[in-house]
Design a protein around this motif. Structure first.
Motif, PDB file in Angstrom:
ATOM      1  N   ASN A 448       0.831  -1.208   0.000  1.00 23.08           N
ATOM      2  CA  ASN A 448       0.000   0.000   0.000  1.00 23.08           C
ATOM      3  C   ASN A 448       0.858   1.247   0.000  1.00 23.08           C
ATOM      4  O   ASN A 448       0.594   2.192  -0.738  1.00 23.08           O
ATOM      5  CB  ASN A 448      -0.916   0.023   1.228  1.00 23.08           C
ATOM      6  CG  ASN A 448      -2.165  -0.811   1.000  1.00 23.08           C
ATOM      7  OD1 ASN A 448      -2.385  -1.291  -0.108  1.00 23.08           O
ATOM      8  ND2 ASN A 448      -2.958  -0.972   2.043  1.00 23.08           N
ATOM      9  N   GLN A 451       2.372   1.562  -3.382  1.00 27.10           N
ATOM     10  CA  GLN A 451       1.407   1.777  -4.471  1.00 27.10           C
ATOM     11  C   GLN A 451       0.610   3.067  -4.344  1.00 27.10           C
ATOM     12  O   GLN A 451       0.305   3.706  -5.336  1.00 27.10           O
ATOM     13  CB  GLN A 451       0.426   0.611  -4.516  1.00 27.10           C
ATOM     14  CG  GLN A 451       0.947  -0.539  -5.332  1.00 27.10           C
ATOM     15  CD  GLN A 451      -0.026  -1.684  -5.359  1.00 27.10           C
ATOM     16  OE1 GLN A 451      -1.040  -1.671  -4.637  1.00 27.10           O
ATOM     17  NE2 GLN A 451       0.262  -2.661  -6.178  1.00 27.10           N
ATOM     18  N   HIS A 452       0.214   3.388  -3.110  1.00 28.34           N
ATOM     19  CA  HIS A 452      -0.643   4.563  -2.936  1.00 28.34           C
ATOM     20  C   HIS A 452       0.119   5.770  -2.424  1.00 28.34           C
ATOM     21  O   HIS A 452      -0.038   6.862  -2.931  1.00 28.34           O
ATOM     22  CB  HIS A 452      -1.801   4.252  -1.974  1.00 28.34           C
ATOM     23  CG  HIS A 452      -2.564   3.037  -2.363  1.00 28.34           C
ATOM     24  ND1 HIS A 452      -3.194   2.936  -3.583  1.00 28.34           N
ATOM     25  CD2 HIS A 452      -2.781   1.869  -1.730  1.00 28.34           C
ATOM     26  CE1 HIS A 452      -3.774   1.743  -3.667  1.00 28.34           C
ATOM     27  NE2 HIS A 452      -3.533   1.065  -2.547  1.00 28.34           N
ATOM     28  N   GLY A 453       0.928   5.598  -1.399  1.00 27.30           N
ATOM     29  CA  GLY A 453       1.621   6.738  -0.813  1.00 27.30           C
ATOM     30  C   GLY A 453       2.760   7.230  -1.686  1.00 27.30           C
ATOM     31  O   GLY A 453       2.885   8.419  -1.960  1.00 27.30           O
ATOM     32  N   ASP A 478       5.212   5.829   5.992  1.00 30.83           N
ATOM     33  CA  ASP A 478       5.747   6.414   4.752  1.00 30.83           C
ATOM     34  C   ASP A 478       5.483   7.915   4.784  1.00 30.83           C
ATOM     35  O   ASP A 478       4.575   8.381   5.457  1.00 30.83           O
ATOM     36  CB  ASP A 478       5.100   5.751   3.532  1.00 30.83           C
ATOM     37  CG  ASP A 478       3.640   6.092   3.379  1.00 30.83           C
ATOM     38  OD1 ASP A 478       3.326   7.222   2.959  1.00 30.83           O
ATOM     39  OD2 ASP A 478       2.788   5.214   3.686  1.00 30.83           O
ATOM     40  N   LEU A 483      -3.373   9.521   3.214  1.00 30.77           N
ATOM     41  CA  LEU A 483      -4.630   8.815   2.967  1.00 30.77           C
ATOM     42  C   LEU A 483      -5.598   9.719   2.198  1.00 30.77           C
ATOM     43  O   LEU A 483      -5.551  10.940   2.333  1.00 30.77           O
ATOM     44  CB  LEU A 483      -5.250   8.410   4.302  1.00 30.77           C
ATOM     45  CG  LEU A 483      -4.475   7.343   5.074  1.00 30.77           C
ATOM     46  CD1 LEU A 483      -4.932   7.296   6.519  1.00 30.77           C
ATOM     47  CD2 LEU A 483      -4.641   5.982   4.406  1.00 30.77           C
ATOM     48  N   PHE A 487     -11.052   8.876   4.393  1.00 30.71           N
ATOM     49  CA  PHE A 487     -10.699   7.464   4.531  1.00 30.71           C
ATOM     50  C   PHE A 487     -11.116   6.943   5.906  1.00 30.71           C
ATOM     51  O   PHE A 487     -10.911   7.594   6.923  1.00 30.71           O
ATOM     52  CB  PHE A 487      -9.182   7.277   4.343  1.00 30.71           C
ATOM     53  CG  PHE A 487      -8.718   5.900   4.672  1.00 30.71           C
ATOM     54  CD1 PHE A 487      -8.761   4.890   3.728  1.00 30.71           C
ATOM     55  CD2 PHE A 487      -8.245   5.594   5.959  1.00 30.71           C
ATOM     56  CE1 PHE A 487      -8.342   3.612   4.040  1.00 30.71           C
ATOM     57  CE2 PHE A 487      -7.831   4.318   6.272  1.00 30.71           C
ATOM     58  CZ  PHE A 487      -7.878   3.324   5.309  1.00 30.71           C
ATOM     59  N   SER A 492     -13.717   0.626   5.011  1.00 30.49           N
ATOM     60  CA  SER A 492     -12.990   0.305   3.781  1.00 30.49           C
ATOM     61  C   SER A 492     -13.321  -1.133   3.368  1.00 30.49           C
ATOM     62  O   SER A 492     -13.261  -2.059   4.174  1.00 30.49           O
ATOM     63  CB  SER A 492     -11.488   0.463   4.038  1.00 30.49           C
ATOM     64  OG  SER A 492     -10.771  -0.305   3.113  1.00 30.49           O
ATOM     65  N   SER A 494     -12.016  -2.554   0.450  1.00 27.61           N
ATOM     66  CA  SER A 494     -11.056  -3.153  -0.473  1.00 27.61           C
ATOM     67  C   SER A 494     -10.359  -4.330   0.210  1.00 27.61           C
ATOM     68  O   SER A 494     -10.277  -4.410   1.443  1.00 27.61           O
ATOM     69  CB  SER A 494     -10.053  -2.115  -0.939  1.00 27.61           C
ATOM     70  OG  SER A 494      -9.581  -1.415   0.169  1.00 27.61           O
ATOM     71  N   LEU A 495      -9.844  -5.202  -0.586  1.00 31.13           N
ATOM     72  CA  LEU A 495      -9.374  -6.496  -0.081  1.00 31.13           C
ATOM     73  C   LEU A 495      -8.139  -6.392   0.827  1.00 31.13           C
ATOM     74  O   LEU A 495      -8.063  -7.034   1.869  1.00 31.13           O
ATOM     75  CB  LEU A 495      -9.072  -7.410  -1.276  1.00 31.13           C
ATOM     76  CG  LEU A 495      -8.706  -8.845  -0.921  1.00 31.13           C
ATOM     77  CD1 LEU A 495      -9.802  -9.505  -0.121  1.00 31.13           C
ATOM     78  CD2 LEU A 495      -8.428  -9.633  -2.194  1.00 31.13           C
ATOM     79  N   ILE A 514      -4.661   3.003  11.451  1.00 29.39           N
ATOM     80  CA  ILE A 514      -4.048   3.598  10.261  1.00 29.39           C
ATOM     81  C   ILE A 514      -4.395   5.082  10.270  1.00 29.39           C
ATOM     82  O   ILE A 514      -5.551   5.463  10.288  1.00 29.39           O
ATOM     83  CB  ILE A 514      -4.483   2.858   8.966  1.00 29.39           C
ATOM     84  CG1 ILE A 514      -4.022   3.598   7.718  1.00 29.39           C
ATOM     85  CG2 ILE A 514      -5.968   2.586   8.908  1.00 29.39           C
ATOM     86  CD1 ILE A 514      -4.009   2.733   6.471  1.00 29.39           C
ATOM     87  N   THR A 522       1.598   8.457   5.754  1.00 28.71           N
ATOM     88  CA  THR A 522       0.673   7.575   6.454  1.00 28.71           C
ATOM     89  C   THR A 522       1.441   6.699   7.439  1.00 28.71           C
ATOM     90  O   THR A 522       2.597   6.328   7.181  1.00 28.71           O
ATOM     91  CB  THR A 522      -0.048   6.658   5.438  1.00 28.71           C
ATOM     92  OG1 THR A 522      -0.610   7.488   4.416  1.00 28.71           O
ATOM     93  CG2 THR A 522      -1.134   5.839   6.101  1.00 28.71           C
TER      94      THR A 522
HETATM   95  N1  LIG Z   1       0.219   4.018   2.830  1.00 28.60           N
HETATM   96  C1  LIG Z   1      -0.886   4.553   2.208  1.00 28.60           C
HETATM   97  N2  LIG Z   1      -0.812   5.779   1.672  1.00 28.60           N
HETATM   98  C2  LIG Z   1      -1.889   6.298   1.068  1.00 28.60           C
HETATM   99  N3  LIG Z   1      -3.060   5.679   0.939  1.00 28.60           N
HETATM  100  C3  LIG Z   1      -3.198   4.454   1.461  1.00 28.60           C
HETATM  101  C4  LIG Z   1      -2.117   3.827   2.117  1.00 28.60           C
HETATM  102  N4  LIG Z   1      -2.522   2.628   2.545  1.00 28.60           N
HETATM  103  C5  LIG Z   1      -3.821   2.498   2.164  1.00 28.60           C
HETATM  104  N5  LIG Z   1      -4.214   3.606   1.499  1.00 28.60           N
HETATM  105  C6  LIG Z   1      -5.545   3.822   0.986  1.00 28.60           C
HETATM  106  O1  LIG Z   1      -6.438   2.857   1.495  1.00 28.60           O
HETATM  107  C7  LIG Z   1      -7.096   2.207   0.427  1.00 28.60           C
HETATM  108  C8  LIG Z   1      -7.386   0.791   0.794  1.00 28.60           C
HETATM  109  O2  LIG Z   1      -6.229   0.020   0.770  1.00 28.60           O
HETATM  110  P1  LIG Z   1      -6.308  -1.537   0.480  1.00 28.60           P
HETATM  111  O3  LIG Z   1      -4.978  -2.137   0.664  1.00 28.60           O
HETATM  112  O4  LIG Z   1      -7.390  -2.085   1.362  1.00 28.60           O
HETATM  113  O5  LIG Z   1      -6.768  -1.613  -1.010  1.00 28.60           O
HETATM  114  P2  LIG Z   1      -5.946  -1.396  -2.295  1.00 28.60           P
HETATM  115  O6  LIG Z   1      -4.509  -1.290  -1.987  1.00 28.60           O
HETATM  116  O7  LIG Z   1      -6.554  -0.264  -3.002  1.00 28.60           O
HETATM  117  O8  LIG Z   1      -6.237  -2.690  -3.093  1.00 28.60           O
HETATM  118  P3  LIG Z   1      -5.709  -4.166  -2.741  1.00 28.60           P
HETATM  119  O9  LIG Z   1      -6.909  -4.878  -2.276  1.00 28.60           O
HETATM  120  O10 LIG Z   1      -5.177  -4.671  -3.983  1.00 28.60           O
HETATM  121  O11 LIG Z   1      -4.687  -4.049  -1.663  1.00 28.60           O
HETATM  122  C9  LIG Z   1      -6.193   2.342  -0.734  1.00 28.60           C
HETATM  123  O12 LIG Z   1      -6.893   2.297  -1.952  1.00 28.60           O
HETATM  124  C10 LIG Z   1      -5.571   3.701  -0.506  1.00 28.60           C
HETATM  125  O13 LIG Z   1      -6.388   4.721  -0.997  1.00 28.60           O
END
Ligand SMILES: Nc1ncnc2c1ncn2[C@@H]1O[C@H](COP(=O)(O)OP(=O)(O)OP(=O)(O)O)[C@@H](O)[C@H]1O
Ligand SMILES: [Mg+2]
Length: 533
Positions: A448, A451-453, A478, A483, A487, A492, A494-495, A514, A522
């Motif tokens: 996460n 990928q996201h941060g 990170d 977020l 959020f 939430s 998502s998986l 979180i 985050t």
């Molecule tokens: N370290 C982070 N920095 C920023 N946003 C985050 C971070 N961790 C989680 N998020 C947010 O929380 C959401 C949910 O995360 P989650 O891991 O549940 O799903 P995902 O990463 O989108 O998909 P996957 O199920 O493939 O992991 C993310 O889509 C993101 O927007």
């Protein structure tokens, strides 16, 4: 409590080689105590010659003790115990006529001078096998058969040898209060004790150069045979006889040649086992183990060499069937568990490979991404099983696993972001029940962050661990984008975070938060209890 070495170095003039002799004597003198039904005290002359200090003490396991208190460290002046002085001055075994009543029970005292043989000197006399032949027992195998043969011929008498050195005196005290009319067993024990005492005085016991015995050797009470010079049994204690019955012996043991008898029982269809033949002939101080009909018996030979000639041997016998069976069971259990982990790891890697293959075929980017993530999730579990397949216990050094999971996360980071994650602090050793879910949780959180941060920009990614006795605190932090607006962990769907929540709260009974990190980014905080570690 001072050790033999402490006392000897502080109060006596013994050098290193003397000390070694003393140590090997003391590590093996239970035998003498048990055969004598007597207490042993080792007295060494004080540096200034004014008296004696007791550096070691041994009680018999075969009879009552005389000394209920510990005497190690006690000193006595010369003249106080005549018997000790005489044994030392005249270099001979001394025996008192009348029992001593000073302790309240009748005690028979005897003193034995302790002589150290010089391997290079003549103290060995003509006996190659009984004395401290370097490499005699140390070889352990069948290499020194030649030396054993030499023992058959009686060498020159043990005269004034150049390597002659006396180190101290053993005081042997027998509690006579429970003495009865001696049985055959007791007479054999006492005769053997007196032979051993003679060997101590001649510098032939302990067997120097012998490998220190790590596994407990058989003791007198486990079973004892006495052999004559030809290796024929002259006495068998009831326990020794029972052990041979279990090996399958139906005939009489007394009168039988031990080597041939044992070989017939245990190696009927095999070529002659040389090591067994040497042990069972009593020619060399050695140990061996034999097995027949599911019974495993340990044999230890103690050659008796008195006055320059080999007069026979003692063979201590111990039935170790149960011990070996348990060892084998434990070993196979460990090996099986390791093998299972290895196979689980292989299977998981196969699953990951299949998913990867499918991902490559997919044209839909989301589908492909989803499968690639599944590959990583499976991969992090495989890492735990791989680590477990290398350790005998069901616990792992988790730092290893964490570092590999962290390295995996940096591989998936976008090339332009170049995240180099690092670990601060250590996880230490964790049980596999904790390690497996924790590895998956870390994988998700790191992914996460990457990928996201930190997708669009380079930044810092840290796994900060602190371990207390009963809990583990982990922060994955990170300094990335942070977020998204609104959020909420609870809602939430998502998986990734669902997996994390299920594992941390459900599986590990821990807590999970979180939150936005101070200064941007985050921070995910885990608190995991460690029950009973
Ligand atoms: N370290 C982070 N920095 C920023 N946003 C985050 C971070 N961790 C989680 N998020 C947010 O929380 C959401 C949910 O995360 P989650 O891991 O549940 O799903 P995902 O990463 O989108 O998909 P996957 O199920 O493939 O992991 C993310 O889509 C993101 O927007
Ligand atoms: Mg995710």
């Amino acid at each position: 409590m001072p050790t033999l070495s402490d006392l000897a170095v502080r109060h006596t003039a013994l050098d290193d080689a003397d000390l070694e002799w003393m140590h090997s004597l003391v590590s093996d003198w239970q035998l003498l105590a048990d055969l004598s039904f007597a207490d042993l005290i080792l007295w060494i002359p004080l540096k200034d010659g004014s008296g004696w200090i007791a550096v070691a003490q041994m009680r018999p396991t075969t009879g009552p003790t005389v000394y209920h208190d510990d005497v190690v460290g006690t000193t006595i002046a010369r003249g106080e115990r005549e018997l000790i002085d005489t044994a030392w001055d005249e270099r001979r075994i001394c025996r008192e006529g009348d029992p001593d009543w000073s302790t309240g029970v009748p005690v028979r005292e005897e003193t034995i001078p302790v002589r150290r043989a010089d391997p290079a000197g003549g103290a060995l006399g003509g006996c190659a096998s009984g004395g401290p032949v370097p490499g005699g027992l140390a070889s352990g195998g069948s290499a020194s058969v030649g030396a054993a043969n030499g023992a058959a011929s009686v060498g020159p008498a043990n005269g004034a040898a150049p390597g002659q050195r006396y180190l101290g005196v053993i005081q042997r005290s027998t509690n006579l209060s429970s003495a009865r009319t001696p049985s055959r067993l007791e007479l054999t024990y006492l005769q053997s004790a007196s032979d051993l005492a003679q060997m101590v005085a001649e510098g032939r016991f302990p067997f120097s150069g012998a490998e220190p015995i790590l596994v407990r050797s058989p003791r007198v009470g486990d079973g004892l045979l006495r052999l004559d010079r030809a290796g024929r049994v002259t006495y068998a204690s009831p326990n020794a006889l029972s052990a041979y019955r279990r090996l399958g012996l139906t005939a009489d043991l007394v009168g039988a040649e031990l080597g041939r008898t044992t070989a017939t029982l245990c190696y009927a269809d095999e070529p002659i086992n040389e090591n067994l033949m040497i042990v069972a002939s009593g020619r060399e101080p050695r140990e061996t183990e034999v097995e027949a009909g599911g019974t495993v018996v340990q044999l230890r030979a103690i050659p008796l060499v008195v006055g320059g000639g080999r007069i026979g041997a003692l063979v201590l016998i111990r039935d170790v069937t149960e011990l070996r069976r348990r060892e084998r069971e434990l070993m196979t259990k460990d090996a099986t568990i390791r093998e299972i982990h290895h196979r689980v790891k292989n299977n998981l890697q196969t699953v990951a490979a299949l998913l990867r293959l499918q991902a490559r075929r997919l044209q839909v980017p989301e589908g492909r991404e989803a499968l690639e993530e599944a590959v990583r999730r499976v991969g992090s579990i495989a890492i735990v099983h791989e680590t477990l397949s290398h350790t005998p216990e069901e616990q792992v050094d988790f730092d290893d696993i964490a570092d590999r999971v962290i390295a995996m996360a940096s591989e998936v980071s976008a090339p332009e972001a170049q995240v180099v994650p690092r670990r601060v602090g250590t996880f230490g050793v964790l049980k596999s029940e904790i390690a497996t879910p924790l590895a998956m949780v870390l994988t998700e959180l790191l992914q996460n962050a990457v990928q996201h941060g930190l997708a669009q920009r380079p930044g810092r990614l840290q796994v900060i661990v602190s371990r207390e006795a009963d809990r583990l605190d982990v922060i994955v932090s990170d300094d990335g984008a942070g977020l998204p607006e609104g959020f909420d962990l609870e809602s939430s769907t998502s998986l990734g975070l669902q997996i994390v929540r299920t594992l941390v709260v459900g599986e590990l009974s821990g807590r999970l938060a979180i939150e936005p990190r101070q200064g941007g980014g985050t921070e995910v905080t885990l608190a995991i209890p460690l029950p009973g570690t």
